[in-house]
Design a protein around this motif. Structure first.
Motif, PDB file in Angstrom:
ATOM      1  N   TRP A  16      43.363  40.622  38.372  1.00 58.74           N
ATOM      2  CA  TRP A  16      43.543  41.882  37.925  1.00 58.74           C
ATOM      3  C   TRP A  16      42.636  42.896  38.861  1.00 58.74           C
ATOM      4  CZ3 TRP A  16      46.586  41.160  34.736  1.00 58.74           C
ATOM      5  CH2 TRP A  16      46.718  40.102  33.416  1.00 58.74           C
ATOM      6  N   ARG A  21      41.440  46.794  36.055  1.00 58.40           N
ATOM      7  CA  ARG A  21      40.221  46.772  35.454  1.00 58.40           C
ATOM      8  C   ARG A  21      39.762  48.005  34.859  1.00 58.40           C
ATOM      9  NH1 ARG A  21      39.211  43.923  40.098  1.00 58.40           N
ATOM     10  NH2 ARG A  21      37.168  44.829  40.351  1.00 58.40           N
ATOM     11  N   HIS A  24      41.455  49.482  32.156  1.00 57.96           N
ATOM     12  CA  HIS A  24      41.090  48.572  30.658  1.00 57.96           C
ATOM     13  C   HIS A  24      39.920  49.052  30.274  1.00 57.96           C
ATOM     14  CE1 HIS A  24      39.057  45.346  28.659  1.00 57.96           C
ATOM     15  NE2 HIS A  24      40.347  45.065  28.171  1.00 57.96           N
ATOM     16  N   TRP A  25      38.784  49.370  30.620  1.00 59.85           N
ATOM     17  CA  TRP A  25      37.501  49.668  30.261  1.00 59.85           C
ATOM     18  C   TRP A  25      37.547  51.137  30.091  1.00 59.85           C
ATOM     19  CZ3 TRP A  25      35.166  45.981  28.452  1.00 59.85           C
ATOM     20  CH2 TRP A  25      35.203  45.032  28.856  1.00 59.85           C
ATOM     21  N   ILE A 216      38.435  40.195  33.555  1.00 60.19           N
ATOM     22  CA  ILE A 216      38.217  41.688  33.360  1.00 60.19           C
ATOM     23  C   ILE A 216      37.415  42.643  34.043  1.00 60.19           C
ATOM     24  CG2 ILE A 216      37.425  42.015  30.971  1.00 60.19           C
ATOM     25  CD1 ILE A 216      40.889  43.448  32.444  1.00 60.19           C
ATOM     26  N   GLY A 219      37.793  40.518  38.171  1.00 66.03           N
ATOM     27  CA  GLY A 219      39.357  40.116  38.472  1.00 66.03           C
ATOM     28  C   GLY A 219      39.844  39.041  38.764  1.00 66.03           C
TER      29      GLY A 219
END
Length: 232
Positions: A16, A21, A24-25, A216, A219
């Motif tokens: 990732w 990442r 995602h967050w 995540i 990575g």
């Protein structure tokens, strides 16, 4: 277990990338806040009504946070769309479509192993497995539908450019009540998705032991060495 008495060997794989990442967050925080504030907008807590209106502005803050997160959510998603074309093979859009026979077979295997629990896991994908990738694709479609209906509702109270782009959605869907119904329905889709997603992330981290949760953040995942790798 490895072959014979030889323990399994693993290698670190950078799966990732930082943009994935970050997406995602940022998306996780925005989505949780959107769900909470969206629910409160639809069903305000009466406990706050004890004070006079001029003494509070809690509902205004709820709406402000909801609208702010909506913009963050949309532009973050657009950045992810771009990275789906320029990122590494784990981020590319072709990983979300089961176009190959092996991907379709993997979907069947994952359903049997994770859902029906009628077989043991076969080979495990380093990135998203084919079923997860396909589900994420439909989740992306839900992102788009939720954004469109949300901005359509916002368009009746805003003169901003982006909301006004979606004024035609309200008559197309049969009125504001219909748009609100679908917007609210997608709220519960995302609540369900968040619960299942978090559960499966921890489940696979425990079962596979390859760093699903930490990947995540940093990575990196751990992948079993292939025979060709050991001959280097």
């Amino acid at each position: 277990m490895g072959d014979g008495n030889r323990p399994a060997e693993y290698r670190r794989v950078y799966v990732w990338e930082l943009p994935v990442r970050a997406y995602h967050w940022i998306n996780a925080v925005a989505l949780v806040l959107l769900c909470i504030t969206g629910y409160l907008i639809g069903a305000p807590l009466r406990v706050f009504y004890s004070a006079e209106a001029y003494q509070q502005y809690w509902f205004g803050w709820v709406r402000f946070i909801h609208f702010l997160c909506a913009y963050v959510y949309v532009f973050n998603f657009l950045a992810r769309l771009y990275w789906g074309f320029v990122g590494n093979k784990y981020a590319r859009w072709n990983s979300f479509f089961p176009l190959k026979k092996a991907q379709r077979q993997e979907i069947v295997d994952v359903i049997k192993a994770d859902v029906l629990e009628t077989k043991l896991h076969g080979p495990i994908s380093t990135g998203h497995n084919a079923l997860a990738g396909f589900i994420y694709f439909f989740t992306f479609l839900a992102f788009v539908a939720q954004s469109i209906t949300g901005f359509a509702l916002y368009s009746s109270m805003s003169n901003s450019f982006i909301p006004r782009m979606f004024t035609w959605i309200v008559p197309l869907m049969g009125g504001e009540m219909s748009v609100r119904y679908w917007h609210h329905l997608f709220l519960w889709f995302f609540v369900t998705f968040i619960i299942v997603h978090v559960y499966l992330a921890f489940y696979h981290d425990y079962i596979e032991g390859r760093g699903t949760i930490s990947s995540i953040v940093g990575g990196w995942k751990f992948d079993r060495e292939r025979p060709a790798d050991n001959k280097k």
